[in-house]
Design an enzyme around this catalytic site. Structure first.
Site, PDB file in Angstrom:
ATOM      1  N   THR A   1       4.337   1.247  39.702  1.00 50.75           N
ATOM      2  CA  THR A   1       4.726   0.242  38.703  1.00 50.75           C
ATOM      3  C   THR A   1       5.986   0.630  37.939  1.00 50.75           C
ATOM      4  O   THR A   1       6.604  -0.210  37.313  1.00 50.75           O
ATOM      5  CB  THR A   1       3.599   0.033  37.679  1.00 50.75           C
ATOM      6  OG1 THR A   1       3.351   1.275  37.016  1.00 50.75           O
ATOM      7  CG2 THR A   1       2.330  -0.459  38.354  1.00 50.75           C
TER       8      THR A   1
ATOM      9  N   GLU B   1      -0.721  -1.932  43.403  1.00 48.99           N
ATOM     10  CA  GLU B   1       0.208  -1.269  42.480  1.00 48.99           C
ATOM     11  C   GLU B   1      -0.474  -0.013  41.935  1.00 48.99           C
ATOM     12  O   GLU B   1      -1.665  -0.021  41.619  1.00 48.99           O
ATOM     13  CB  GLU B   1       0.566  -2.194  41.308  1.00 48.99           C
ATOM     14  CG  GLU B   1       1.476  -3.346  41.684  1.00 48.99           C
ATOM     15  CD  GLU B   1       2.964  -2.993  41.618  1.00 48.99           C
ATOM     16  OE1 GLU B   1       3.293  -1.801  41.386  1.00 48.99           O
ATOM     17  OE2 GLU B   1       3.789  -3.911  41.810  1.00 48.99           O
TER      18      GLU B   1
ATOM     19  N   HIS C   1       6.320  -0.570  49.609  1.00 48.46           N
ATOM     20  CA  HIS C   1       7.201  -1.678  49.248  1.00 48.46           C
ATOM     21  C   HIS C   1       8.619  -1.422  49.764  1.00 48.46           C
ATOM     22  O   HIS C   1       9.278  -2.320  50.285  1.00 48.46           O
ATOM     23  CB  HIS C   1       7.199  -1.832  47.717  1.00 48.46           C
ATOM     24  CG  HIS C   1       7.830  -3.097  47.243  1.00 48.46           C
ATOM     25  ND1 HIS C   1       7.987  -3.383  45.911  1.00 48.46           N
ATOM     26  CD2 HIS C   1       8.364  -4.150  47.913  1.00 48.46           C
ATOM     27  CE1 HIS C   1       8.592  -4.563  45.797  1.00 48.46           C
ATOM     28  NE2 HIS C   1       8.826  -5.045  46.992  1.00 48.46           N
TER      29      HIS C   1
ATOM     30  N   ASP D   1       9.816   2.169  45.908  1.00 47.72           N
ATOM     31  CA  ASP D   1       8.414   2.532  45.703  1.00 47.72           C
ATOM     32  C   ASP D   1       7.586   2.434  46.986  1.00 47.72           C
ATOM     33  O   ASP D   1       7.927   1.651  47.867  1.00 47.72           O
ATOM     34  CB  ASP D   1       7.795   1.682  44.581  1.00 47.72           C
ATOM     35  CG  ASP D   1       7.822   0.184  44.834  1.00 47.72           C
ATOM     36  OD1 ASP D   1       8.862  -0.315  45.310  1.00 47.72           O
ATOM     37  OD2 ASP D   1       6.815  -0.483  44.554  1.00 47.72           O
TER      38      ASP D   1
HETATM   39 ZN   LIG Z   1       6.978  -2.581  44.430  1.00 51.17          ZN
END
Ligand SMILES: [Zn+2]
Length: 282
Positions: free
Chosen positions: A51, A112, A158, A168
Protein backbone atom coordinates in the site's frame (compact mmCIF):
# COMPACT_ATOMS: atom_id res chain seq x y z
CA UNK A 1 -72.96 3.82 -8.42
CA UNK A 2 -70.74 5.41 -10.94
CA UNK A 3 -68.59 6.76 -8.12
CA UNK A 4 -68.37 3.30 -6.52
CA UNK A 5 -67.37 1.66 -9.80
CA UNK A 6 -64.80 4.41 -10.28
CA UNK A 7 -63.31 3.79 -6.80
CA UNK A 8 -63.29 0.01 -7.34
CA UNK A 9 -61.55 0.44 -10.67
CA UNK A 10 -58.93 2.77 -9.21
CA UNK A 11 -58.32 0.29 -6.41
CA UNK A 12 -57.98 -2.58 -8.89
CA UNK A 13 -55.52 -0.55 -10.98
CA UNK A 14 -53.53 0.32 -7.84
CA UNK A 15 -53.41 -3.34 -6.75
CA UNK A 16 -52.29 -4.52 -10.16
CA UNK A 17 -49.62 -1.80 -10.28
CA UNK A 18 -48.37 -2.91 -6.86
CA UNK A 19 -48.26 -6.54 -8.03
CA UNK A 20 -46.33 -5.52 -11.16
CA UNK A 21 -43.81 -3.56 -9.11
CA UNK A 22 -43.38 -6.48 -6.72
CA UNK A 23 -42.78 -8.81 -9.66
CA UNK A 24 -40.21 -6.39 -11.09
CA UNK A 25 -38.37 -6.19 -7.79
CA UNK A 26 -38.24 -9.98 -7.49
CA UNK A 27 -37.50 -10.48 -11.21
CA UNK A 28 -38.85 -13.40 -13.23
CA UNK A 29 -38.98 -16.79 -11.59
CA UNK A 30 -35.76 -18.70 -12.33
CA UNK A 31 -35.61 -22.48 -12.50
CA UNK A 32 -32.18 -23.64 -11.23
CA UNK A 33 -32.68 -27.38 -11.54
CA UNK A 34 -30.08 -27.68 -14.31
CA UNK A 35 -26.44 -26.60 -14.10
CA UNK A 36 -23.95 -26.58 -17.01
CA UNK A 37 -20.83 -28.69 -16.65
CA UNK A 38 -18.89 -26.16 -18.77
CA UNK A 39 -18.14 -23.26 -16.43
CA UNK A 40 -15.36 -21.88 -14.29
CA UNK A 41 -14.54 -18.90 -12.10
CA UNK A 42 -14.08 -15.48 -13.65
CA UNK A 43 -11.03 -15.06 -11.39
CA UNK A 44 -7.93 -15.99 -13.44
CA UNK A 45 -5.25 -13.94 -11.63
CA UNK A 46 -4.16 -12.98 -8.13
CA UNK A 47 -2.36 -9.63 -7.98
CA UNK A 48 -0.25 -8.72 -4.96
CA UNK A 49 0.44 -5.12 -3.93
CA UNK A 50 1.92 -3.07 -1.12
CA UNK A 51 0.00 0.00 0.00
CA UNK A 52 3.00 2.30 0.52
CA UNK A 53 1.31 3.74 3.60
CA UNK A 54 0.45 2.80 7.19
CA UNK A 55 -2.53 0.72 8.24
CA UNK A 56 -4.98 3.52 9.05
CA UNK A 57 -4.12 5.32 5.82
CA UNK A 58 -4.41 2.09 3.81
CA UNK A 59 -7.84 1.28 5.24
CA UNK A 60 -9.10 4.77 4.57
CA UNK A 61 -7.76 4.91 1.04
CA UNK A 62 -9.01 1.45 0.05
CA UNK A 63 -12.50 1.96 1.45
CA UNK A 64 -13.20 5.65 0.88
CA UNK A 65 -11.38 6.61 -2.31
CA UNK A 66 -11.56 5.56 -5.96
CA UNK A 67 -9.25 2.61 -5.47
CA UNK A 68 -9.91 -0.70 -3.73
CA UNK A 69 -8.80 -4.30 -3.31
CA UNK A 70 -10.55 -7.48 -2.28
CA UNK A 71 -8.23 -7.96 0.68
CA UNK A 72 -5.96 -5.85 2.82
CA UNK A 73 -3.40 -7.67 4.97
CA UNK A 74 -2.42 -5.67 8.06
CA UNK A 75 1.02 -5.57 9.57
CA UNK A 76 1.19 -6.35 13.29
CA UNK A 77 -1.03 -8.22 13.95
CA UNK A 78 -1.66 -9.21 10.33
CA UNK A 79 -5.45 -8.86 10.30
CA UNK A 80 -6.94 -9.81 6.92
CA UNK A 81 -9.70 -7.39 5.97
CA UNK A 82 -12.06 -8.29 3.15
CA UNK A 83 -13.12 -5.03 1.52
CA UNK A 84 -14.73 -6.27 -1.72
CA UNK A 85 -16.44 -9.67 -2.22
CA UNK A 86 -14.42 -11.91 -4.55
CA UNK A 87 -17.24 -12.16 -7.09
CA UNK A 88 -17.22 -8.38 -7.53
CA UNK A 89 -14.57 -6.25 -9.22
CA UNK A 90 -12.10 -4.26 -7.13
CA UNK A 91 -10.14 -1.35 -8.60
CA UNK A 92 -6.49 -2.20 -8.03
CA UNK A 93 -4.72 -3.09 -11.28
CA UNK A 94 -5.52 -0.21 -13.65
CA UNK A 95 -4.39 -0.55 -17.28
CA UNK A 96 -2.63 -3.88 -16.87
CA UNK A 97 -1.26 -6.64 -19.13
CA UNK A 98 -0.10 -10.23 -18.83
CA UNK A 99 0.39 -12.66 -21.73
CA UNK A 100 -2.17 -10.94 -23.92
CA UNK A 101 -4.73 -10.49 -21.13
CA UNK A 102 -5.56 -6.86 -20.33
CA UNK A 103 -7.62 -4.83 -17.84
CA UNK A 104 -7.00 -7.43 -15.16
CA UNK A 105 -9.35 -5.88 -12.58
CA UNK A 106 -12.11 -7.82 -14.33
CA UNK A 107 -10.39 -11.18 -13.91
CA UNK A 108 -8.36 -10.94 -10.71
CA UNK A 109 -8.46 -10.89 -6.95
CA UNK A 110 -6.37 -8.04 -5.56
CA UNK A 111 -4.43 -8.40 -2.32
CA UNK A 112 -2.96 -5.25 -0.77
CA UNK A 113 -0.34 -5.59 1.97
CA UNK A 114 0.27 -2.84 4.51
CA UNK A 115 3.91 -1.88 3.90
CA UNK A 116 5.61 1.48 3.47
CA UNK A 117 7.41 0.32 0.32
CA UNK A 118 10.19 2.76 -0.41
CA UNK A 119 8.18 5.80 0.58
CA UNK A 120 8.24 8.65 -1.87
CA UNK A 121 12.00 8.71 -2.18
CA UNK A 122 13.46 7.11 -5.30
CA UNK A 123 16.32 4.80 -4.37
CA UNK A 124 15.30 4.66 -0.69
CA UNK A 125 15.44 1.22 0.95
CA UNK A 126 12.26 -0.82 0.96
CA UNK A 127 10.53 -1.82 4.19
CA UNK A 128 10.69 -5.51 5.15
CA UNK A 129 7.56 -7.64 5.67
CA UNK A 130 7.15 -9.21 9.15
CA UNK A 131 7.13 -13.02 9.16
CA UNK A 132 3.55 -13.27 10.48
CA UNK A 133 2.34 -10.97 7.71
CA UNK A 134 3.97 -13.14 5.03
CA UNK A 135 2.40 -16.24 6.58
CA UNK A 136 -1.00 -14.52 6.40
CA UNK A 137 -0.42 -13.64 2.73
CA UNK A 138 0.65 -17.22 1.92
CA UNK A 139 -2.48 -18.64 3.58
CA UNK A 140 -4.72 -16.11 1.83
CA UNK A 141 -3.17 -16.67 -1.63
CA UNK A 142 -3.50 -20.43 -1.13
CA UNK A 143 -7.19 -20.15 -0.23
CA UNK A 144 -8.08 -17.77 -3.09
CA UNK A 145 -6.12 -19.79 -5.67
CA UNK A 146 -7.83 -23.00 -4.57
CA UNK A 147 -11.29 -21.43 -4.54
CA UNK A 148 -10.99 -20.17 -8.12
CA UNK A 149 -8.51 -22.63 -9.66
CA UNK A 150 -5.99 -19.84 -10.36
CA UNK A 151 -2.97 -21.28 -12.19
CA UNK A 152 0.33 -20.93 -10.25
CA UNK A 153 1.88 -18.80 -13.00
CA UNK A 154 -0.95 -16.28 -12.75
CA UNK A 155 -0.10 -15.20 -9.22
CA UNK A 156 1.67 -11.92 -9.94
CA UNK A 157 2.88 -8.66 -8.49
CA UNK A 158 1.32 -5.36 -9.51
CA UNK A 159 4.64 -4.25 -11.05
CA UNK A 160 4.64 -7.30 -13.32
CA UNK A 161 1.36 -6.34 -14.93
CA UNK A 162 2.10 -2.58 -14.97
CA UNK A 163 5.91 -2.43 -15.09
CA UNK A 164 6.33 1.12 -16.37
CA UNK A 165 4.52 2.80 -13.49
CA UNK A 166 4.46 0.40 -10.51
CA UNK A 167 7.07 -1.25 -8.32
CA UNK A 168 4.93 -3.14 -5.80
CA UNK A 169 5.12 -5.43 -3.93
CA UNK A 170 8.83 -4.56 -4.32
CA UNK A 171 12.09 -6.47 -3.99
CA UNK A 172 11.58 -7.38 -0.33
CA UNK A 173 8.41 -9.33 -1.01
CA UNK A 174 9.64 -12.95 -0.73
CA UNK A 175 8.27 -14.62 -3.86
CA UNK A 176 10.56 -17.53 -3.09
CA UNK A 177 8.51 -18.23 0.02
CA UNK A 178 5.41 -18.60 -2.14
CA UNK A 179 7.36 -21.03 -4.33
CA UNK A 180 8.41 -23.06 -1.28
CA UNK A 181 4.77 -23.10 -0.20
CA UNK A 182 3.93 -24.70 -3.59
CA UNK A 183 1.93 -21.69 -4.77
CA UNK A 184 4.05 -20.42 -7.68
CA UNK A 185 6.57 -22.11 -10.01
CA UNK A 186 10.28 -21.37 -9.59
CA UNK A 187 13.28 -21.75 -11.93
CA UNK A 188 15.32 -24.89 -11.40
CA UNK A 189 18.60 -23.89 -9.70
CA UNK A 190 20.79 -26.43 -11.53
CA UNK A 191 19.53 -25.28 -14.92
CA UNK A 192 20.08 -21.62 -13.93
CA UNK A 193 23.67 -22.35 -12.88
CA UNK A 194 24.38 -24.17 -16.16
CA UNK A 195 22.82 -21.39 -18.27
CA UNK A 196 24.69 -18.66 -16.37
CA UNK A 197 28.00 -20.28 -17.29
CA UNK A 198 27.06 -20.02 -20.93
CA UNK A 199 25.97 -16.35 -20.75
CA UNK A 200 29.10 -15.28 -18.87
CA UNK A 201 31.05 -15.59 -22.10
CA UNK A 202 28.78 -13.13 -23.93
CA UNK A 203 25.46 -11.56 -22.99
CA UNK A 204 22.45 -11.99 -25.29
CA UNK A 205 21.31 -9.30 -27.72
CA UNK A 206 18.69 -6.66 -26.87
CA UNK A 207 16.24 -8.44 -29.18
CA UNK A 208 16.74 -11.68 -27.19
CA UNK A 209 15.94 -9.92 -23.90
CA UNK A 210 12.80 -8.39 -25.34
CA UNK A 211 11.64 -11.62 -26.96
CA UNK A 212 12.14 -13.63 -23.76
CA UNK A 213 10.59 -11.04 -21.44
CA UNK A 214 7.55 -10.97 -23.74
CA UNK A 215 7.45 -14.79 -23.83
CA UNK A 216 7.42 -14.82 -20.03
CA UNK A 217 4.36 -12.57 -20.04
CA UNK A 218 5.40 -8.93 -19.74
CA UNK A 219 4.35 -6.08 -21.96
CA UNK A 220 7.71 -5.00 -23.37
CA UNK A 221 8.80 -2.92 -26.37
CA UNK A 222 10.25 -4.80 -29.36
CA UNK A 223 12.61 -2.02 -30.41
CA UNK A 224 15.74 -4.19 -30.60
CA UNK A 225 17.40 -1.78 -28.14
CA UNK A 226 17.85 -1.95 -24.39
CA UNK A 227 15.83 1.23 -23.92
CA UNK A 228 14.51 2.61 -20.64
CA UNK A 229 11.20 0.75 -20.86
CA UNK A 230 12.92 -2.58 -21.46
CA UNK A 231 15.32 -2.03 -18.55
CA UNK A 232 12.37 -1.24 -16.32
CA UNK A 233 10.73 -4.59 -17.22
CA UNK A 234 14.08 -6.27 -16.59
CA UNK A 235 14.24 -4.67 -13.12
CA UNK A 236 10.74 -5.95 -12.33
CA UNK A 237 11.81 -9.45 -13.40
CA UNK A 238 14.89 -9.18 -11.15
CA UNK A 239 12.77 -8.01 -8.18
CA UNK A 240 10.90 -11.30 -8.30
CA UNK A 241 13.66 -13.79 -9.16
CA UNK A 242 16.93 -12.12 -8.12
CA UNK A 243 15.98 -9.42 -5.56
CA UNK A 244 19.57 -8.92 -4.36
CA UNK A 245 20.11 -6.67 -7.38
CA UNK A 246 17.30 -5.12 -9.41
CA UNK A 247 19.05 -2.36 -11.33
CA UNK A 248 17.61 -3.41 -14.70
CA UNK A 249 21.14 -4.04 -16.01
CA UNK A 250 21.48 -7.13 -18.18
CA UNK A 251 23.83 -9.67 -16.60
CA UNK A 252 24.61 -13.38 -16.98
CA UNK A 253 22.56 -14.50 -13.97
CA UNK A 254 19.46 -12.59 -15.08
CA UNK A 255 19.86 -13.98 -18.61
CA UNK A 256 20.09 -17.48 -17.15
CA UNK A 257 16.97 -17.00 -15.00
CA UNK A 258 15.04 -15.61 -17.95
CA UNK A 259 16.19 -18.40 -20.25
CA UNK A 260 15.16 -21.07 -17.74
CA UNK A 261 11.70 -19.62 -16.93
CA UNK A 262 10.93 -19.43 -20.65
CA UNK A 263 12.21 -22.92 -21.54
CA UNK A 264 9.84 -25.92 -21.23
CA UNK A 265 10.87 -27.94 -18.18
CA UNK A 266 12.72 -24.99 -16.65
CA UNK A 267 10.06 -24.08 -14.11
CA UNK A 268 9.34 -26.35 -11.17
CA UNK A 269 6.41 -26.47 -8.79
CA UNK A 270 6.69 -27.85 -5.27
CA UNK A 271 4.17 -30.61 -4.65
CA UNK A 272 2.42 -31.14 -1.28
CA UNK A 273 4.79 -34.08 -0.58
CA UNK A 274 7.74 -31.66 -0.81
CA UNK A 275 9.09 -32.83 -4.17
CA UNK A 276 9.62 -30.39 -7.01
CA UNK A 277 8.10 -31.40 -10.35
CA UNK A 278 8.31 -29.76 -13.78
CA UNK A 279 5.63 -27.12 -14.18
CA UNK A 280 3.82 -26.82 -17.48
CA UNK A 281 1.82 -23.69 -18.22
CA UNK A 282 -1.78 -24.14 -19.38
ZN1 LIG B 1 -0.33 -1.86 -6.50
Amino acid sequence: MTALVGRARRRAVALSLAATLAACAAGPRIDTRYSAVSQDSRVRFIIVHFTQMDEAGSLHRLTREEVSSHYLVGREPPTIWRLVPEERRAWHAGPSYWRGATALNASSVGIEIVNLGNGDVAGAPYQAFPEAQIEAVVALVRAVAKRHGVAPDRILGHAEVQPQTRNDPGPRFPWRRLAEAGLIPWPDAAQVAAAAGHWRAALPSAAWWQERLAAHGYQVPRSGELDGETRRVLAVFQMRYRPERYDGEPDAETAALLEVVTTPGGLQLRRPDGHWAAFTAE
